[in-house]
Design a protein around this motif. Structure first.
Motif, short mmCIF file in Angstrom:
data_model
loop_
_atom_site.label_atom_id
_atom_site.label_comp_id
_atom_site.label_asym_id
_atom_site.label_seq_id
_atom_site.Cartn_x
_atom_site.Cartn_y
_atom_site.Cartn_z
N THR A 28 -0.91 4.78 12.31
CA THR A 28 -0.18 4.18 11.20
C THR A 28 0.90 5.10 10.64
O THR A 28 1.85 4.62 10.01
CB THR A 28 -1.14 3.78 10.06
N LEU A 29 0.79 6.40 10.87
CA LEU A 29 1.82 7.34 10.43
C LEU A 29 2.71 7.77 11.59
O LEU A 29 3.94 7.70 11.50
CB LEU A 29 1.18 8.56 9.78
N VAL A 30 2.10 8.23 12.68
CA VAL A 30 2.87 8.77 13.80
C VAL A 30 3.72 7.70 14.47
O VAL A 30 4.91 7.92 14.76
CB VAL A 30 1.94 9.46 14.83
N MET A 31 3.16 6.53 14.73
CA MET A 31 3.93 5.48 15.39
C MET A 31 5.06 4.98 14.50
O MET A 31 6.15 4.66 14.99
CB MET A 31 3.01 4.31 15.79
N ARG A 32 4.82 4.96 13.22
CA ARG A 32 5.91 4.57 12.31
C ARG A 32 7.04 5.58 12.38
O ARG A 32 8.22 5.20 12.43
CB ARG A 32 5.37 4.48 10.88
N SER A 53 -8.93 -0.58 -0.48
CA SER A 53 -7.61 -0.53 -1.10
C SER A 53 -6.53 -0.08 -0.12
O SER A 53 -5.34 -0.04 -0.48
CB SER A 53 -7.63 0.41 -2.31
N ILE A 54 -6.90 0.24 1.11
CA ILE A 54 -5.94 0.70 2.10
C ILE A 54 -5.38 -0.49 2.87
O ILE A 54 -6.06 -1.10 3.70
CB ILE A 54 -6.59 1.70 3.09
N PRO A 62 2.00 10.30 2.92
CA PRO A 62 2.83 10.71 1.78
C PRO A 62 2.73 9.72 0.63
O PRO A 62 2.33 8.56 0.81
CB PRO A 62 4.24 10.73 2.37
N THR A 63 3.11 10.15 -0.56
CA THR A 63 3.22 9.25 -1.70
C THR A 63 4.21 8.14 -1.36
O THR A 63 5.24 8.40 -0.75
CB THR A 63 3.74 10.04 -2.92
N PRO A 64 3.88 6.85 -1.63
CA PRO A 64 2.82 6.36 -2.51
C PRO A 64 1.56 5.92 -1.77
O PRO A 64 0.87 4.99 -2.22
CB PRO A 64 3.50 5.16 -3.17
N TYR A 65 1.26 6.55 -0.65
CA TYR A 65 0.06 6.20 0.12
C TYR A 65 -0.96 7.34 -0.01
O TYR A 65 -0.86 8.17 -0.89
CB TYR A 65 0.46 5.93 1.58
N GLY A 66 -1.97 7.34 0.84
CA GLY A 66 -2.99 8.37 0.75
C GLY A 66 -4.04 8.12 -0.31
O GLY A 66 -4.60 9.05 -0.88
N ILE A 95 -3.66 1.08 -8.76
CA ILE A 95 -2.72 0.18 -9.41
C ILE A 95 -1.58 -0.06 -8.42
O ILE A 95 -0.86 0.87 -8.05
CB ILE A 95 -2.16 0.77 -10.72
N ALA A 96 -1.42 -1.31 -7.99
CA ALA A 96 -0.39 -1.66 -7.01
C ALA A 96 0.26 -2.97 -7.43
O ALA A 96 -0.38 -3.82 -8.06
CB ALA A 96 -0.99 -1.78 -5.62
N ARG A 97 1.51 -3.13 -7.07
CA ARG A 97 2.22 -4.36 -7.40
C ARG A 97 1.88 -5.48 -6.42
O ARG A 97 1.93 -6.65 -6.77
CB ARG A 97 3.72 -4.11 -7.44
N ILE A 98 1.57 -5.11 -5.18
CA ILE A 98 1.14 -6.08 -4.17
C ILE A 98 -0.29 -5.74 -3.79
O ILE A 98 -0.56 -4.66 -3.28
CB ILE A 98 2.04 -6.04 -2.92
N LYS A 99 -1.23 -6.63 -4.06
CA LYS A 99 -2.63 -6.34 -3.80
C LYS A 99 -3.12 -7.16 -2.62
O LYS A 99 -2.77 -8.33 -2.48
CB LYS A 99 -3.45 -6.67 -5.06
N PRO A 100 -3.98 -6.52 -1.76
CA PRO A 100 -4.47 -5.15 -1.86
C PRO A 100 -3.64 -4.13 -1.09
O PRO A 100 -3.94 -2.96 -1.10
CB PRO A 100 -5.86 -5.26 -1.20
N LYS A 101 -2.60 -4.59 -0.38
CA LYS A 101 -2.01 -3.73 0.63
C LYS A 101 -0.78 -2.96 0.16
O LYS A 101 -0.16 -2.24 0.93
CB LYS A 101 -1.63 -4.55 1.86
N GLY A 102 -0.40 -3.10 -1.08
CA GLY A 102 0.81 -2.44 -1.55
C GLY A 102 0.66 -0.95 -1.72
O GLY A 102 -0.45 -0.42 -1.85
N GLY A 103 1.80 -0.26 -1.73
CA GLY A 103 1.80 1.16 -2.05
C GLY A 103 1.35 1.37 -3.48
O GLY A 103 1.45 0.47 -4.33
N SER A 104 0.89 2.55 -3.77
CA SER A 104 0.29 2.84 -5.07
C SER A 104 1.35 3.12 -6.14
O SER A 104 2.25 3.94 -5.94
CB SER A 104 -0.63 4.05 -4.93
#
Length: 272
Positions: A31-35, A91-92, A110-114, A174-183
Motif C-alpha cells: 500500500t505504500l511501496v506500490m503507490r 479504521s484503516i 506518513p501523516t495523515p495515515y499511520g 476523526i476522519a471526514r470520510i469514514k471509515p477509509k479517509g485520512g486522519s
C-alpha cells in the motif's frame, strides 16, 4: 526506470539485501511501496520480498501480544484474542486496504495515515528490527523518531502488553470520510489503574506532528489521579502542548489544535 524484484525465503536474507542497497525497499502489503512506484518514485530501484512465515505469525496467547510485521489488518479483525486492536485495525482504509495493509508497513505511513501506529504507541510497543547491525528490539517511540533513517532496516514484528481491561485502552479516529479517509486527528489512550488511580498513563496522537507522538502534558495531568471530570478536563486542556500539526486538505493546523482537546475529553469520558 526498471525496477528489480528480489524474493527471499528468510527475513534475514531480505534484511541483508535491504541493508546493502540504499535504493531497495521492502514490499509487504504494497500500500505504500506500490503507490510510490506508481507515482514515479525514482529513488526505488530494487523491491525486496520475503516468504518467511515468521513475518505473518500472531502470538496472542499470553499477556504480551506479538504481531509479525506482515500481519494484515483483516487478520487482526479475525482474531478474537485481539479484540482490543479491532477498533484501530477497522479504521484503516476500506476492505481492500485492510486485506493488504500490514502492521509493519503502517509504521512507515506518513501523516495523515499511520493510525494503527498511534494505538501501538499508546500501548508502549516494541519493534523488532533487523539490518546491517543485526537484530534488536527498539521501543516504538525511538523507532518513530528515527523513522526517516530506517530505509535499510526490516521490521520483523511488533509486540505490546495486552490491556488489563476493555476500559484500559481507548481509541478514536476523526476522519471526514469514514471509515477509509485520512486522519484529521487520531487519539489512543492506555490508562492502567492501580488502587483506583491511573498508573502509567500513555496518550498518543496522530496527525498532530510529523510522526505519531505522545501527549506528555496530558499524561502528567492524568498520572496518579482518578479519572474524574476535573482530571479529564486538565488532560484535555494540556493536549496541544508539544504538538506541531501541519495544514493539509483534511484540516488546518489551527483546526487540529482546536479539536484535539475536545476529542481527548470525549475519549477519556467514554463518549461516542
Amino acid at each position: 526506470m526498471a525496477v528489480t524484484v528480489k524474493t527471499f525465503t528468510s527475513a534475514s536474507e531480505a534484511a541483508g539485501a535491504l541493508s546493502s542497497d540504499r535504493s531497495a525497499r521492502y514490499l509487504g502489503g504494497g500500500t505504500l511501496v506500490m503507490r510510490a512506484l506508481n507515482e514515479g518514485d525514482v529513488t526505488i530501484s530494487t523491491v525486496v520480498r520475503a516468504h518467511d512465515q515468521a513475518l505473518t505469525r500472531i502470538d496472542a496467547s499470553g499477556p504480551r501480544v506479538t504481531l509479525g510485521a506482515g500481519v494484515t489488518f483483516a487478520r487482526i479483525l479475525a482474531e478474537r484474542d485481539l479484540a482490543f486492536l479491532h477498533a484501530p485495525a477497522r479504521s484503516i482504509g476500506g476492505p481492500a486496504v485492510r486485506n493488504m495493509g500490514t502492521v509493519g508497513g503502517n509504521l512507515f505511513a506518513p501523516t495523515p495515515y499511520g493510525d494503527f501506529t498511534v494505538a501501538l504507541l499508546a500501548l508502549d510497543a516494541t519493534v523488532a528490527v533487523q539490518g546491517g547491525f543485526g537484530a534488536r528490539d527498539v521501543p516504538i517511540e525511538e523507532f518513530l523518531q528515527a523513522r526517516d533513517r530506517q530505509a535499510g532496516t526490516l521490521v520483523l514484528s511488533v509486540s505490546c502488553t495486552r490491556p488489563a481491561s476493555s476500559e484500559a485502552f481507548r481509541y478514536r479516529k476523526i476522519a471526514r470520510i469514514k471509515p477509509k479517509g485520512g486522519s484529521v486527528i487520531t487519539l489512543a489512550a492506555h490508562l492502567p489503574v492501580s488502587g483506583g488511580r491511573i498508573a502509567g498513563a500513555r496518550i498518543a496522537l496522530g496527525s498532530m506532528a510529523p510522526t505519531q507522538i505522545r501527549a506528555r502534558a496530558a499524561e502528567r495531568a492524568l498520572e496518579g489521579r482518578s479519572l474524574d471530570a476535573a482530571t479529564i478536563a486538565a488532560a484535555a486542556s494540556a493536549a496541544t502542548e508539544g504538538t506541531s500539526p501541519s495544514d493539509n486538505a483534511l484540516g488546518s493546523a489551527w483546526y487540529r489544535r482546536e479539536i484535539v482537546g475536545v476529542h481527548l475529553r470525549r475519549l477519556l469520558s467514554g463518549q461516542e
